[in-house]
Scaffold this active site. Structure first.
Site, PDB file in Angstrom:
ATOM      1  N   SER A 148      12.429  12.420 -40.685  1.00 56.03           N
ATOM      2  CA  SER A 148      13.037  12.466 -39.353  1.00 56.03           C
ATOM      3  C   SER A 148      13.962  13.665 -39.261  1.00 56.03           C
ATOM      4  O   SER A 148      14.509  14.114 -40.274  1.00 56.03           O
ATOM      5  CB  SER A 148      13.844  11.189 -39.111  1.00 56.03           C
ATOM      6  OG  SER A 148      14.653  11.291 -37.948  1.00 56.03           O
ATOM      7  N   TYR A 161      20.178   5.545 -41.715  1.00 52.43           N
ATOM      8  CA  TYR A 161      18.769   5.875 -41.478  1.00 52.43           C
ATOM      9  C   TYR A 161      18.516   7.337 -41.835  1.00 52.43           C
ATOM     10  O   TYR A 161      17.576   7.669 -42.550  1.00 52.43           O
ATOM     11  CB  TYR A 161      18.418   5.600 -40.017  1.00 52.43           C
ATOM     12  CG  TYR A 161      17.002   5.959 -39.629  1.00 52.43           C
ATOM     13  CD1 TYR A 161      15.942   5.127 -39.971  1.00 52.43           C
ATOM     14  CD2 TYR A 161      16.727   7.126 -38.909  1.00 52.43           C
ATOM     15  CE1 TYR A 161      14.640   5.454 -39.613  1.00 52.43           C
ATOM     16  CE2 TYR A 161      15.441   7.456 -38.541  1.00 52.43           C
ATOM     17  CZ  TYR A 161      14.397   6.617 -38.893  1.00 52.43           C
ATOM     18  OH  TYR A 161      13.115   6.950 -38.543  1.00 52.43           O
ATOM     19  N   LYS A 165      16.137   9.134 -44.812  1.00 51.52           N
ATOM     20  CA  LYS A 165      15.096  10.116 -44.513  1.00 51.52           C
ATOM     21  C   LYS A 165      15.341  11.432 -45.254  1.00 51.52           C
ATOM     22  O   LYS A 165      14.382  12.155 -45.577  1.00 51.52           O
ATOM     23  CB  LYS A 165      15.017  10.354 -43.000  1.00 51.52           C
ATOM     24  CG  LYS A 165      14.534   9.127 -42.223  1.00 51.52           C
ATOM     25  CD  LYS A 165      13.170   8.643 -42.690  1.00 51.52           C
ATOM     26  CE  LYS A 165      12.579   7.588 -41.777  1.00 51.52           C
ATOM     27  NZ  LYS A 165      11.215   7.178 -42.189  1.00 51.52           N
TER      28      LYS A 165
END
Length: 257
Positions: A148, A161, A165
């Site tokens: 991401s 998150y 990533k």
């Protein structure tokens, strides 16, 4: 037809592929000749996706296996069933991921942190460990994992998150280094904001969407279909000298400067 993108005879295994980006990547691979085995948690959605892939490819070339990537034994069963149904694996697309927590990293509960890291990082390591023997035997293979643009910057609400990533990019680089001598390639795909159910909370508001679009040079959010060609490129000989890379696909929102 150019052979650069020809995947005839190849077997591709995809996680998180019953809808959205994963489904579109599976369609692209199938349309270029691959047999695809897709996985996600819900069998009903998978069955509908198989029908969609077969229709797009004009042939019966898709299979489905329900799997929760957070459990190592389920991943092993997925790989074993892929071998039974389709044979040795040439291509892996690790697209499944989770985001169980929205808030400051400093406040994240242990269970949410563990779930995030296990699903977004460790599950892809498990998958690579399980599939790499197939590719070593052939002396070739391509694995790609969905990271991401969140990997490249801090975030007050999506920080953990993004951390997971970034760790995934680190995993990709290490695997690329380790298995490059065996002819196996590993790359990361780093999407910007894509109009999927997974990211719905971030874009499903006309005012918010308009504001975000204004910060993107191409003036639109990503669509799942934008990733089909990239999957074909990374799976095929068209990218045969590319490994260990993080490909940013964001409409220009995250240019390197």
């Amino acid at each position: 037809m150019s052979m650069l993108f020809d995947l005839t005879g190849k077997v591709a295994l995809l996680t998180g592929a019953s809808k959205g980006m994963g489904l579109e990547m599976a369609k692209g691979l199938a349309q270029h000749g691959a047999t695809v085995v897709i996985s996600a948690r819900k069998q009903e959605q998978l069955d509908a996706a198989v029908a969609e892939i077969n229709m797009a490819a004009g042939r019966d070339c898709a299979h489905a296996v329900a799997c929760n990537i957070g459990y190592k034994e389920q991943l092993q069963e997925l790989v074993d069933k892929t071998h039974e149904m389709a044979g040795a694996i040439d291509i892996v697309v690790g697209n499944a991921g989770v985001n169980p927590y929205y808030g400051p990293t400093s406040d994240i509960p242990d269970d949410a942190y563990d779930k995030t890291m296990r699903a977004n990082v460790q599950s892809n390591l498990w998958l690579a460990q399980m599939v790499v023997p197939d590719m070593v035997k052939k002396g070739t293979g391509s694995m790609m994992f969905t990271s991401s643009i969140g990997a490249f910057k801090p975030s007050l609400m999506l920080g953990t998150y993004g951390m997971s990533k970034l760790a995934l990019i680190g995993l990709v680089r290490n695997l690329a280094e380790e298995f490059g001598p065996k002819g196996i390639r590993f790359n990361a795909i780093c999407p910007g904001l894509v109009k999927t159910d997974f990211a719905r909370e971030l874009w499903d508001n006309p005012e918010v969407e308009a504001r975000i679009k204004n910060d993107i040079p191409l003036r639109r959010l990503g669509e799942p279909e934008d990733f089909a060609g990239l999957a074909v490129f990374l799976a095929s000989d068209a990218s045969r000298y590319m490994t260990g890379q993080a490909l940013t696909v964001c409409g220009g929102s995250n240019m390197w400067t």
